[in-house]
Design an enzyme around this catalytic site. Structure first.
Site, mmCIF file in Angstrom:
data_model
loop_
_atom_site.group_PDB
_atom_site.id
_atom_site.type_symbol
_atom_site.label_atom_id
_atom_site.label_comp_id
_atom_site.label_asym_id
_atom_site.label_seq_id
_atom_site.Cartn_x
_atom_site.Cartn_y
_atom_site.Cartn_z
ATOM 1 N N ASP A 1 32.902 6.002 -14.345
ATOM 2 C CA ASP A 1 31.853 5.406 -13.516
ATOM 3 C C ASP A 1 30.965 6.510 -12.963
ATOM 4 O O ASP A 1 31.457 7.478 -12.388
ATOM 5 C CB ASP A 1 32.475 4.601 -12.370
ATOM 6 N N TYR B 1 27.286 7.652 -10.759
ATOM 7 C CA TYR B 1 26.772 7.464 -9.391
ATOM 8 C C TYR B 1 25.302 7.845 -9.456
ATOM 9 O O TYR B 1 24.865 8.780 -8.815
ATOM 10 C CB TYR B 1 27.584 8.412 -8.486
ATOM 11 N N HIS C 1 20.819 4.409 -4.013
ATOM 12 C CA HIS C 1 22.197 4.112 -3.595
ATOM 13 C C HIS C 1 22.862 5.356 -3.005
ATOM 14 O O HIS C 1 23.453 5.304 -1.930
ATOM 15 C CB HIS C 1 23.016 3.588 -4.771
ATOM 16 N N ARG D 1 26.796 10.246 6.374
ATOM 17 C CA ARG D 1 26.446 11.580 6.882
ATOM 18 C C ARG D 1 25.191 11.436 7.725
ATOM 19 O O ARG D 1 25.228 10.817 8.771
ATOM 20 C CB ARG D 1 26.282 12.561 5.719
ATOM 21 N N GLU E 1 29.814 -3.957 -6.472
ATOM 22 C CA GLU E 1 28.813 -2.955 -6.830
ATOM 23 C C GLU E 1 28.043 -3.504 -8.022
ATOM 24 O O GLU E 1 28.634 -3.811 -9.066
ATOM 25 C CB GLU E 1 29.468 -1.607 -7.165
ATOM 26 N N GLU F 1 26.188 -3.156 -11.098
ATOM 27 C CA GLU F 1 26.080 -2.090 -12.082
ATOM 28 C C GLU F 1 25.821 -2.681 -13.467
ATOM 29 O O GLU F 1 25.980 -3.876 -13.698
ATOM 30 C CB GLU F 1 27.390 -1.268 -12.160
ATOM 31 N N LYS G 1 39.310 1.315 -5.655
ATOM 32 C CA LYS G 1 38.506 0.949 -6.818
ATOM 33 C C LYS G 1 39.306 0.364 -7.975
ATOM 34 O O LYS G 1 38.764 -0.401 -8.764
ATOM 35 C CB LYS G 1 37.792 2.204 -7.361
HETATM 36 MN MN MN Z 1 30.945 1.964 -9.134
#
Ligand code: MN
Length: 423
Positions: free
Chosen positions: A134, A136, A141, A150, A207, A209, A261
């Site tokens: 997976d 990112y 996002h 943060r 999510e 995707e 996950k």
């Molecule tokens: Mn994902």
């Protein structure tokens, strides 16, 4: 001689005007019925064309396929024939379904054996993936998550614009659309608590995707370049990469995602080939700072795919909670595959590569409840008057996707998953 799949072509099989599956799509999947064993098929309009039956009747002879390529519960056998094989197969199917061709059209007794309505079949997990990675790769996002955990000044970590960040996920918990998931349990430590506790996840999230699946890649020690990547990508599907944010938030340091996950990722049943998506290619963002040479690429490698994510409460109406687009990706599939193999990592037949959550630049275009509810501070108002910060038991999450231009629509159908209470 190869057949050209044109936008003006029509099929003798009826295709409604808003269908995801015109004759130009021909996406591959696997299915069974109460009387038919698992087998390979393609979607056309509201029908499924049974490729096992079509092969048995002799319509797919002399294009390099065997009975075992279609008489099986996964597309893997068929995918061993690579890009040129699947292209030949799509072109032959196009030929048989096209209006001016009467090979199959003129044989009602054969049509009865090869065409089924989609409502009478059970779609199966299409591909047996040995490995699942997976990424990112959506900047919005990654930026949103950076802001939430943060601060906006340092939202993107220093590596993000240099590396398509990814992790190795769990292939064996990829499930087909329609299979329910059980709310996971695990260890959590909310920031307000001083010690961890055990219990059901209260921050269950989707999510939004896409996923792409690979043909057999290269062996260990070899690298696939961005220019070669197209030859190794079979097609794409919609992908709901479930996340338990509270479990994930406590466990992820320093080695990354694990039990938050690995309980499930849901995939849509029809694999839309890259060939069918080619005319929806579009330019990606200008990558600044400049990427290292092995990540440079030529041509338009992004794709304009509209993506919707919907929550349907138990016995309730559908609520569109996010509307995004695959074109918002910062890193494209060619870069992801080149990066994945740059260390000599082998790429296998049927490997699944998730895009990472795809969020667009504006509110309303976010691909997770984490972002939509801004970590629970801005609950989403549902049509039934309830609110959602994260997902509730009984909710069904549905993702739909399609490409559309003035001439045609190439769609993905949907991936739909209901959440059952924790055990
Ligand atoms: Mn994902």
């Amino acid at each position: 001689m190869s057949t050209k799949i044109t936008n003006s072509a029509t099929s003798w099989v009826e295709v409604p005007s808003n269908s995801d599956f015109p004759i130009q799509n021909i996406p591959f999947g696997t299915f069974k019925t109460s009387s038919l064993s698992p087998r390979v098929g393609i979607a056309i309009g509201e029908q499924v064309l049974d490729l096992k039956a079509l092969f048995d009747l002799g319509y797919l002879n002399n294009i390099g396929f065997d009975s075992e390529d279609f008489d099986t519960c996964f597309l893997n056998n068929m995918m061993r024939k690579g890009k040129s094989g699947s292209r030949k197969l799509r072109e032959r199917i196009f030929e048989l379904l096209e209006k001016s061709n009467d090979e199959l059209q003129s044989k009602p007794e054969d049509i009865a054996k090869v065409l089924l309505t989609q409502g009478e079949v059970e779609m199966l997990l299409p591909i047996d993936s040995r490995d699942y990675t997976d990424f990112y790769s959506s900047e919005q996002h990654a930026f949103n998550v950076g802001c939430l955990f943060r601060d906006p000044e340092n939202a993107l970590l220093p590596n993000w614009k240099h590396i398509p960040v990814g992790y190795h996920g769990r292939a064996s918990s990829i499930i087909p659309s329609g299979q329910e998931i059980v709310r996971p349990k695990g260890q959590k430590k909310p920031p307000t608590d001083s010690i961890p506790s055990f219990g059901q996840s209260n921050l269950l999230d989707f999510e939004l995707e896409t996923v792409f699946f690979t043909f057999q890649g290269k062996p260990l020690g070899e690298t696939i370049t961005t220019a070669e990547a197209d030859d190794y990508i079979f097609g794409m599907a919609l992908f709901n990469d479930w996340s338990a944010r509270d479990i994930q938030g406590w466990e992820y340091v320093p080695l990354g995602p694990f039990l938050g996950k690995s309980f499930a990722s849901s995939v849509s049943p029809w694999i839309v080939t890259i060939d069918a998506l080619e005319q929806f290619r579009t330019a990606g963002p200008i990558q600044e700072p400049k990427v290292l040479p092995y990540l440079e690429y030529e041509g338009d490698k992004h794709i304009d795919i509209n993506l919707d994510v919907i929550i349907k409460p138990e016995n309730g109406d559908e609520n569109v909670v996010g509307r995004s687009n695959y074109k918002y990706m910062y890193w494209n599939m060619n870069q992801q595959l080149a990066h994945h193999s740059i260390n000599g990592c082998n790429i296998g037949l049927g490997d699944a590569m998730g895009s990472g959550t795809i969020s667009g630049p504006n509110e309303g275009q976010y691909g997770s409840m984490l972002e939509i509810s801004w970590k629970g501070t801005k609950p989403f108002k549902m049509s039934d008057g309830t609110e959602r910060k994260f997902l509730q038991d009984g909710d069904t999450v549905i993702m739909r996707g399609n490409c559309q231009n003035d001439e045609i629509r190439i769609g993905f159908g949907e991936v739909s998953t209901k959440i059952l209470p924790a055990k």
